[in-house]
Design a protein around this motif. Structure first.
Motif, short mmCIF file in Angstrom:
data_model
loop_
_atom_site.label_atom_id
_atom_site.label_comp_id
_atom_site.label_asym_id
_atom_site.label_seq_id
_atom_site.Cartn_x
_atom_site.Cartn_y
_atom_site.Cartn_z
N ALA A 193 0.83 -1.21 0.00
CA ALA A 193 0.00 0.00 0.00
C ALA A 193 0.86 1.25 0.00
O ALA A 193 0.51 2.25 -0.65
N LEU A 194 1.97 1.22 0.69
CA LEU A 194 2.88 2.37 0.69
C LEU A 194 3.51 2.57 -0.68
O LEU A 194 3.53 3.68 -1.22
N ALA A 195 4.06 1.48 -1.23
CA ALA A 195 4.76 1.59 -2.51
C ALA A 195 3.85 2.09 -3.62
O ALA A 195 4.30 2.80 -4.53
N LEU A 196 2.55 1.78 -3.52
CA LEU A 196 1.61 2.17 -4.56
C LEU A 196 0.80 3.41 -4.19
O LEU A 196 -0.22 3.72 -4.81
N ARG A 197 1.28 4.14 -3.19
CA ARG A 197 0.66 5.44 -2.81
C ARG A 197 -0.80 5.29 -2.41
O ARG A 197 -1.60 6.20 -2.61
N MET A 198 -1.16 4.14 -1.82
CA MET A 198 -2.52 3.98 -1.30
C MET A 198 -2.61 4.42 0.16
O MET A 198 -3.71 4.56 0.69
N LEU A 199 -1.47 4.60 0.80
CA LEU A 199 -1.37 5.13 2.15
C LEU A 199 -0.17 6.06 2.22
O LEU A 199 0.84 5.80 1.56
N PRO A 200 -0.22 7.13 3.02
CA PRO A 200 0.96 8.00 3.14
C PRO A 200 2.05 7.39 4.02
O PRO A 200 3.24 7.54 3.73
N VAL A 201 1.67 6.74 5.11
CA VAL A 201 2.57 5.97 5.98
C VAL A 201 1.77 4.77 6.47
O VAL A 201 0.56 4.70 6.27
N ALA A 202 2.44 3.83 7.14
CA ALA A 202 1.73 2.64 7.59
C ALA A 202 2.39 2.06 8.83
O ALA A 202 3.60 2.18 9.01
N ASP A 203 1.57 1.44 9.68
CA ASP A 203 2.12 0.70 10.81
C ASP A 203 2.35 -0.75 10.40
O ASP A 203 1.77 -1.25 9.43
N GLY A 204 3.21 -1.42 11.14
CA GLY A 204 3.43 -2.84 10.96
C GLY A 204 3.89 -3.43 12.27
O GLY A 204 3.94 -2.74 13.28
N SER A 205 4.20 -4.70 12.25
CA SER A 205 4.77 -5.34 13.43
C SER A 205 5.81 -6.34 12.96
O SER A 205 5.82 -6.73 11.81
N ASP A 206 6.70 -6.72 13.89
CA ASP A 206 7.87 -7.49 13.48
C ASP A 206 8.26 -8.46 14.57
O ASP A 206 8.59 -8.07 15.68
N MET A 207 8.19 -9.76 14.25
CA MET A 207 8.82 -10.78 15.09
C MET A 207 9.99 -11.36 14.30
O MET A 207 11.14 -11.24 14.70
N MET A 208 9.68 -11.92 13.14
CA MET A 208 10.72 -12.52 12.31
C MET A 208 10.84 -11.75 11.00
O MET A 208 10.64 -12.27 9.92
N GLY A 209 11.15 -10.46 11.14
CA GLY A 209 11.40 -9.65 9.96
C GLY A 209 10.19 -9.05 9.30
O GLY A 209 10.26 -8.58 8.16
N SER A 210 9.06 -9.00 10.00
CA SER A 210 7.81 -8.60 9.37
C SER A 210 7.72 -7.12 9.03
O SER A 210 6.85 -6.71 8.26
N LEU A 211 8.59 -6.28 9.59
CA LEU A 211 8.72 -4.90 9.14
C LEU A 211 9.88 -4.75 8.15
O LEU A 211 9.99 -3.73 7.47
#
Length: 487
Positions: free
Chosen positions: A173-191
C-alpha cells in the motif's frame, strides 16, 4: 522536512506528496482532508484490486464524513497532530475498535474489537482516519502475505511475486501510494522483509520503544514489536514519534520522549565504522545474485565517509537458531494453543501454526531455560562487536521475491529449508537482542525485483540508527524508484 508552499490539489498530485509535505499542506489548509481522502480512495480503487493489499475497507460515505469533521476541526483552529486527516489502514493483527480484526484467520473472521490497540489509539489521537486494514498472513506467521480470509497480497513491483510479510499489505500500500505511511509489526522480519521486497522503509524499534497493548502478557512475550513503515526514513521517524512512548500498563516500555524522532536526522557520519555481516560466514543460504547486489549497496556507506569491514559474531549460529525455535514456539503455543486444542478450530488454521503450537507443547522447561541463556550470550556477543563497529549491516532477506502462489521456499541455492521460516533466518539476530533495525532498499535484481539491507544499531540507539539510515538513503537514492504499476 519539506518547505514546499504550493501543492497540486489533483488526486494524482495529492497521493504523490510525501507524508511530511502532506501533513504540512493539511495543517496550512492548502488542501482539505476531504480532498486527501478522495484522492487516496481513488488510488485504492485503481490499484488495490491488482494487489489486494488493503482489506475490510470502510464505506466511502462514512470516511468522507470523518474527513469533513477533520476539516471542521481545522476551521476552528483545532489541529490534532501530525496525522490529521491521514488515511490509515492498521495491520490486520492490530485491534481496531469497530473494524474487523481477523488476523487473517477464519477463526476470527467475525471478530470486531471494542477497543483499539495502543498503536492505533495513538494514530487516531494524532488525527488519522481508519479506512480499513492491511492484509497479513494468518496470525502473522510466515513472510508471505496470504490467508484464507482475504487471499494473496501481491508485490508492488511484480504482482506475480510475493509481497513478503507479515506486514506485506502495508508495504505494498505504501509503494503504490494507497497510504501515506503505515504501521506494521515485526517478530521474524515482518517490518523488514516486506519493506525490502517493495522498495520502502521499515523500522523495527528497540524492544519497549512502542508498547504493544492490549496484551495478555507484557513480560515474557519479548520477540515481537510494532513499528513504522514509510517511503522514506524521515517519514518513518515521524510516524515513530506518534507510536512511541511509555505506557504504565507495559512497565518495560521506554520512557524517552518520542518527540525526539520528529527532529532533524541530518548527521555527519565521516569516520563511522560499519560491520558487514553478509551471510554470517556462509551459515546462511542465499539466492544467487543477492549477496553481490547487497555488497554493491555498501558503497553508499563509503560515500558518506564510513569504513566498511567484514564482521562475524563470536557465537555458534546453529545454537542461535535452536534458541529462536524454542522461544518462538513457547510464545505461539501460548497465544494460539487454545485454537489448536479445539478440534473444530484446528481444521481452519494453517499447518504451520499447528506445527508451532505442537512443538511448543512438547518443549521442556529446561530447553526454554537454555534458549533464554543462549539469547543472553548472543546479545553479549553483539555488544562485543559494537566495541569495534558503530553499526552492523546484513541483508534483509535471503532470497528475492518468489512466486506469490508458493507458500514458502523449500530450498535456497541447493540447500533444503528444514522449517517454513528457515529461509528468513537472517532476521533473527537483531530480534533476539532487542536491537533497533532499519530496513532500507538495496537495489534491484536483473529482473527488476527489489531487495534490502538491515542497518542494526546498538541497544536503544533508535535515533542514531534512523540517522544512519537517512544518510544512506540520501546517498543511494533507491527509494526514488517507482513501481511500474504507478504508470
Amino acid at each position: 522536512m519539506s518547505t514546499a508552499t504550493t501543492v497540486d490539489p489533483s488526486p494524482a498530485g495529492i497521493v504523490e506528496l510525501d507524508a511530511l509535505s502532506l501533513s504540512q499542506a493539511i495543517a496550512a489548509r492548502r488542501i482539505s482532508c476531504r480532498e486527501v481522502m478522495q484522492a487516496y480512495l481513488a488510488q485504492m480503487a485503481r490499484l488495490n484490486p491488482r494487489v489486494n493489499a488493503l482489506v475490510s475497507l470502510q464505506p466511502e460515505e462514512a470516511l468522507l464524513r470523518q474527513a469533513d469533521e477533520r476539516d471542521a476541526q481545522l476551521a476552528r483552529g483545532e489541529h490534532l497532530g501530525w496525522m490529521h486527516g491521514f488515511p490509515q489502514a492498521p495491520k490486520d493483527l492490530a485491534a481496531t475498535a469497530g473494524i474487523p480484526t481477523t488476523m487473517g484467520s477464519l477463526t476470527l473472521r467475525n471478530n470486531v474489537p471494542r477497543v483499539d490497540a495502543l498503536v492505533v489509539e495513538r494514530a487516531r489521537r494524532a488525527g488519522a482516519i481508519l479506512v480499513g486494514k492491511s492484509n497479513t498472513p494468518e496470525f502473522g506467521l510466515g513472510s508471505n502475505t496470504f490467508n484464507r480470509v482475504f487471499g494473496i497480497t501481491r508485490n508492488a513491483f511484480d504482482p506475480s511475486r510475493s509481497a513478503g510479510g507479515s506486514s506485506g499489505g502495508a508495504a505494498v500500500a505504501l509503494a503504490l501510494r494507497m497510504l501515506p505511511v503505515a504501521d506494521g509489526s515485526d517478530m521474524m522480519g515482518s517490518l523488514r522483509n516486506p519493506a525490502a521486497w517493495n522498495n520502502v522503509v521499515g523500522f523495527r524499534p528497540s524492544l519497549g520503544r512502542v508498547p504493544m497493548l492490549p496484551a495478555r502478557d507484557v513480560f515474557f512475550q519479548q520477540l515481537s514489536t510494532e513499528g513504522p513503515m514509510a517511503r522514506s526514513v524521515a517519514e518513518a521517524a515521524m510516524l515513530l514519534s506518534v507510536q512511541a512512548g511509555f505506557d504504565a500498563r507495559c512497565p518495560q516500555s521506554i520512557a524517552e520522549d518520542p518527540r525526539r524522532f520528529a527532529g532533524s536526522l541530518q548527521r555527519d557520519f565521516r569516520g563511522a565504522r560499519i560491520g558487514w555481516l553478509g551471510d554470517l560466514g556462509g551459515h546462511l543460504a542465499t539466492e544467487p545474485g543477492l549477496l553481490p547486489l547487497c555488497e554493491q549497496a555498501l558503497r553508499h556507506f563509503e560515500a558518506i565517509g564510513c569504513t566498511v569491514e567484514p564482521a562475524l559474531p563470536d557465537f555458534p549460529l546453529e545454537r542461535l537458531w535452536r534458541s529462536w525455535l524454542s522461544l518462538r514456539q513457547f510464545i505461539i503455543s501460548g497465544l494460539c494453543g487454545e485454537i489448536v486444542a479445539n478440534d473444530k478450530l484446528r481444521t481452519l488454521v494453517k499447518p504451520e501454526l499447528v506445527w508451532e503450537v505442537e512443538q511448543g507443547w512438547r518443549l521442556p522447561a529446561t530447553e526454554l531455560w537454555k534458549a533464554t541463556v543462549a539469547r543472553t550470550e548472543w546479545t553479549l556477543a553483539l555488544q562485543a562487536l559494537f566495541t569495534r563497529f558503530d553499526f552492523l549491516v546484513l541483508p534483509a532477506a535471503q532470497v528475492f521475491p518468489f512466486d506469490a502462489e508458493q507458500d514458502w521456499p523449500k530450498s535456497i541455492a541447493g540447500r533444503s529449508m528444514d522449517t517454513y521460516h528457515r529461509w528468513m533466518e537472517v532476521v533473527i539476530g537483531p530480534t533476539l537482542a532487542g536491537l533497533p533495525v532499519a530496513a532500507v532498499p538495496a537495489g534491484f535484481s536483473a529482473e527488476g525485483l527489489p531487495t534490502g539491507l538491515q542497518i542494526v544499531g546498538p541497544a536503544q540507539q533508535d535515533f542514531a540508527t534512523l540517522q544512519m539510515a537517512h544518510a544512506y538513503e540520501q546517498a543511494s537514492q533507491y527509494t526514488r524508484r517507482r513501481s511500474p504499476l504507478l504508470g
